[in-house]
Scaffold this active site. Sequence first.
Site, PDB file in Angstrom:
ATOM      1  N   GLU A 173       0.834  -1.086   0.047  1.00  0.00           N
ATOM      2  CA  GLU A 173       0.047   0.123  -0.102  1.00  0.00           C
ATOM      3  C   GLU A 173       0.838   1.384  -0.085  1.00  0.00           C
ATOM      4  OE1 GLU A 173      -3.159  -0.234   2.701  1.00  0.00           O
ATOM      5  OE2 GLU A 173      -4.145  -1.869   1.672  1.00  0.00           O
ATOM      6  N   GLU A 296      -4.856  -8.950  -0.599  1.00  0.00           N
ATOM      7  CA  GLU A 296      -5.753  -8.567   0.521  1.00  0.00           C
ATOM      8  C   GLU A 296      -7.352  -8.715   0.232  1.00  0.00           C
ATOM      9  OE1 GLU A 296      -4.616  -5.551   3.345  1.00  0.00           O
ATOM     10  OE2 GLU A 296      -2.348  -5.855   2.905  1.00  0.00           O
TER      11      GLU A 296
HETATM   12  O1  AHR Z   1      -5.433  -6.166   6.688  1.00  0.00           O
HETATM   13  C1  AHR Z   1      -5.364  -5.048   7.502  1.00  0.00           C
HETATM   14  C2  AHR Z   1      -4.740  -3.833   6.699  1.00  0.00           C
HETATM   15  O2  AHR Z   1      -5.289  -3.467   5.593  1.00  0.00           O
HETATM   16  C3  AHR Z   1      -3.254  -4.133   6.221  1.00  0.00           C
HETATM   17  O3  AHR Z   1      -2.262  -3.881   6.936  1.00  0.00           O
HETATM   18  C4  AHR Z   1      -3.240  -2.993   5.031  1.00  0.00           C
HETATM   19  O4  AHR Z   1      -2.233  -3.301   3.893  1.00  0.00           O
HETATM   20  C5  AHR Z   1      -4.498  -2.756   4.681  1.00  0.00           C
HETATM   21  O5  AHR Z   1      -4.737  -1.328   4.782  1.00  0.00           O
END
Ligand code: AHR
Length: 487
Positions: A173, A296
């Site tokens: 990110e 994610e």
């Molecule tokens: O999964 C929780 C968080 O969500 C992670 O650390 C981040 O990459 C995303 O914003």
Amino acid sequence: MNRVTINPDRSIGTIHRNLYGHFSEHLGRCIYGGIFVGEDSPIPNVNGMRTDVVEALKAIRIPVLRWPGGCFADEYHWQDGIGPREKRTRMVNTNWGHVVEDNSFGTHEFMELCRQLGCAPYINANVGSGTVREMAEWVEYLNSPGDSTVVRRRWANGRKEPWGVQYWGVGNESWGCGGNMRPEYYADEYRRFQTYCRDYPGSKLYRIACGANTDDYRWTEVLMDRAGRFMDGLSLHYYTLTGPTWEEKGRALTFSKSEYYELMHRGAYMDELITNHARIMDRFDPQKRVGLIVDEWGAWYLVEEGTNPGFLYQQNTMRDAVLAAMHLNIFNRHCDRVAMANIAQTVNVLQSVILTEGEKIALTPTWHVFDLYKAHQDAKAADCFVETDRIGEGKWQVDRVSASASVKDGAITLTLANLSMDEAADVAVRVPNSGKVSGRILAAEAHAHNDFDASPVASADYTDFAVNGGEISLSLPPCSVAALTIA
Ligand code: AHR
């Protein structure tokens, strides 16, 4: 009547096992307590890893595990987590609850975990607050068969042979918690960092660039244009939330019918996102060499009352199981571009497959979906045409039936979800030949969930279908997920 037509002779490619991947961060009780309890714990463990959790993940054939973050990755300095535990550096985990991170779970522990799980490690390295040298030396420490000072540290810490870690994420990110960069800047940083992540003999790296947040198509465009030829994978993050704002998110256990369909509607957006990002990637990479890595995904609710807001602990219902089934069907259907997906997160954080409390464990409804879908791993995707109607509440509309199919060892696996909260769905499945058909099903009221005292949500044999030549007529209960094996 809903119709599903399967044509096993038409395929867009192989469903890589890594579409069934997981993500574990140093966040709340995911690593500490959820996976790693230490060798001296009264909780049964092997080299510190909870035996019950390892067994549960092996049962769903976990193929790949991403670590150490997440946002944590861009504050993680790997040298802090090697060597004698009592001498390891302490830090405060400023991303997640400001708790002390004693670095007792580090590189060697992660590799031991992957060994026990029999899965591939996916390490997400630090760009945001790290250096090129630090990242390069982490790759060297893990992968080099040579004789250098860095490698000698590995030897001194008890590991002679290199591990040969293939999957490397270069920042997480980077548009947000990983450095708030603009795509042009990150593209250059990515090019620089990845240059020094060397392919050591026997260890060809699969380099994953930080990709877009949700629908930031410009990010994908800039990255593919400026750095596409230097990467093997480009990530995408998309979480499914309900509620009007981030602060007023919905809850895991208490939700209305409208919120149920809001989650389904917002979850189905994953299909549009992948389609659009893939279309941009196609322009720069028509051979589909670069994989889209959805590292994610999952439902994100308000934390359970009374728990640390920084720990992201949430329960998990049958509604989440249906959401997971829909996502996995979407990934299967895009397997020509999606090369990996990692649900967030494995244990005790967000849409977990496992919850723990002390020595107790609960397998969530989402775990059961991964169990039902595991036959898709490494199978050939089969064309699976779905005709269904739209259902929902108000503006939250969604397809009633979600499905995907694959072929392996002469058998077709068809996975189906009935997204309706309260109506059964009749489905006519057409296949060229249906021999022996068997099935498993996960069905329960949408709010049903498993906890440490009782686990009412579990899969069962499924027999509510009739086979007539090339057509299978079946009835799916409301809010259910089924897997058929058509031999
Ligand atoms: O999964 C929780 C968080 O969500 C992670 O650390 C981040 O990459 C995303 O914003």
